[in-house]
Design an enzyme around this catalytic site. Structure first.
Site, PDB file in Angstrom:
ATOM      1  N   HIS A  17       0.794  -1.091  -0.039  1.00 28.12           N
ATOM      2  CA  HIS A  17      -0.097  -0.144  -0.015  1.00 28.12           C
ATOM      3  C   HIS A  17       0.831   1.421  -0.031  1.00 28.12           C
ATOM      4  O   HIS A  17       0.673   2.156  -0.857  1.00 28.12           O
ATOM      5  CB  HIS A  17      -0.856  -0.043   1.196  1.00 28.12           C
ATOM      6  CG  HIS A  17      -2.011  -0.912   1.432  1.00 28.12           C
ATOM      7  ND1 HIS A  17      -2.149  -1.598   2.448  1.00 28.12           N
ATOM      8  CD2 HIS A  17      -2.895  -1.359   0.349  1.00 28.12           C
ATOM      9  CE1 HIS A  17      -3.131  -2.584   2.380  1.00 28.12           C
ATOM     10  NE2 HIS A  17      -3.598  -2.312   1.314  1.00 28.12           N
ATOM     11  N   LYS A  41     -16.106  -7.691   4.361  1.00 27.43           N
ATOM     12  CA  LYS A  41     -14.918  -8.182   5.075  1.00 27.43           C
ATOM     13  C   LYS A  41     -15.331  -8.375   6.411  1.00 27.43           C
ATOM     14  O   LYS A  41     -15.562  -7.449   7.105  1.00 27.43           O
ATOM     15  CB  LYS A  41     -13.644  -6.987   4.950  1.00 27.43           C
ATOM     16  CG  LYS A  41     -12.867  -7.356   3.722  1.00 27.43           C
ATOM     17  CD  LYS A  41     -11.580  -6.835   3.522  1.00 27.43           C
ATOM     18  CE  LYS A  41     -10.870  -6.672   2.163  1.00 27.43           C
ATOM     19  NZ  LYS A  41      -9.924  -6.042   1.942  1.00 27.43           N
ATOM     20  N   ARG A  91      -1.604  -6.167  -8.562  1.00 25.71           N
ATOM     21  CA  ARG A  91      -0.806  -7.069  -8.354  1.00 25.71           C
ATOM     22  C   ARG A  91      -0.694  -8.530  -9.571  1.00 25.71           C
ATOM     23  O   ARG A  91       0.234  -8.756  -9.754  1.00 25.71           O
ATOM     24  CB  ARG A  91      -1.016  -7.750  -6.795  1.00 25.71           C
ATOM     25  CG  ARG A  91      -0.834  -6.943  -5.820  1.00 25.71           C
ATOM     26  CD  ARG A  91      -1.180  -7.186  -4.306  1.00 25.71           C
ATOM     27  NE  ARG A  91      -2.641  -7.108  -4.458  1.00 25.71           N
ATOM     28  CZ  ARG A  91      -3.581  -6.920  -3.519  1.00 25.71           C
ATOM     29  NH1 ARG A  91      -2.994  -7.490  -2.399  1.00 25.71           N
ATOM     30  NH2 ARG A  91      -4.679  -6.875  -3.243  1.00 25.71           N
ATOM     31  N   SER A 129      -2.964  -7.428   2.861  1.00 24.09           N
ATOM     32  CA  SER A 129      -3.373  -7.411   4.173  1.00 24.09           C
ATOM     33  C   SER A 129      -3.488  -8.745   4.838  1.00 24.09           C
ATOM     34  O   SER A 129      -3.390  -9.047   5.860  1.00 24.09           O
ATOM     35  CB  SER A 129      -4.429  -6.370   4.663  1.00 24.09           C
ATOM     36  OG  SER A 129      -4.076  -5.056   4.145  1.00 24.09           O
TER      37      SER A 129
END
Ligand code: ADP
Length: 164
Positions: A17, A41, A91, A129
């Protein structure tokens, strides 16, 4: 003045990040790191207030970066800033599929809104994360995964979790 919005859940902020944020801070006049409360989440590791404090600590070094939060839709949030651009890190192909879909949804809600993608630094393509939360849950050293300033805090939190 150009403005980038770097959104995410940042639970917690990682070096991946930070790489995207620092590159955005070089390209744009100003950057807002927006911590989004993501209803999908489940069971976050850090409360929003803790994430805000961690991100603030880490971005303190950039004079043109500030931190905000939103519990709404990103496309709605962005409407308050004329000409703001969403900046996201890419990514892998899996990120691309999701982002491609999100981009179309955002355009439907806010047709003016543009999203730009920065390819992830190859050092951090593996980093997320959730990887950090996983590694932390085993009590492993987090150096190299998250910014130095917050390593201890995350390890402390993970220790408390393990004792539950
Ligand atoms: P994560 O996917 O790690 O749970 P977020 O939902 O907070 O993180 O992601 C916010 C943004 O940061 C997304 O645009 C995501 O693609 C980007 N991002 C996350 N990790 C990396 C990384 N290692 N390198 C580049 N960008 C990343």
């Amino acid at each position: 003045m150009s403005l980038a919005i770097c959104p995410g859940s940042f639970d917690p902020i990682t070096l991946g990040h930070l790489d995207i944020i620092s590159r955005s801070a070089q390209i744009f006049d100003n950057v807002i790191v927006c911590i989004m409360f993501n209803s999908n989440k489940t069971k976050p590791m850090f409360a929003i207030s803790e994430r805000v404090e961690m991100v603030k600590k880490v971005v303190e070094r950039f004079p043109n970066v500030r931190v905000d939060t939103s519990d709404g839709l990103l496309a709605e949030y962005a409407k308050q800033f004329d000409g703001a651009v969403i900046v996201k890190g890419l990514r892998a192909a899996s990120d691309f599929e999701y982002e491609f879909q999100m981009n179309h949804i955002n355009k439907k809600i806010n047709p003016e809104l543009e999203t730009m993608f920065l390819t992830a630094n190859e050092k951090y393509t593996f980093l997320s994360s959730s990887v950090v939360r996983e590694v932390a849950s085993y009590g492993a050293d987090l150096t190299g995964f998250v910014p130095r300033e917050i390593v201890d805090e995350i390890e402390e939190k993970a220790k408390l979790w393990r004792q539950k």
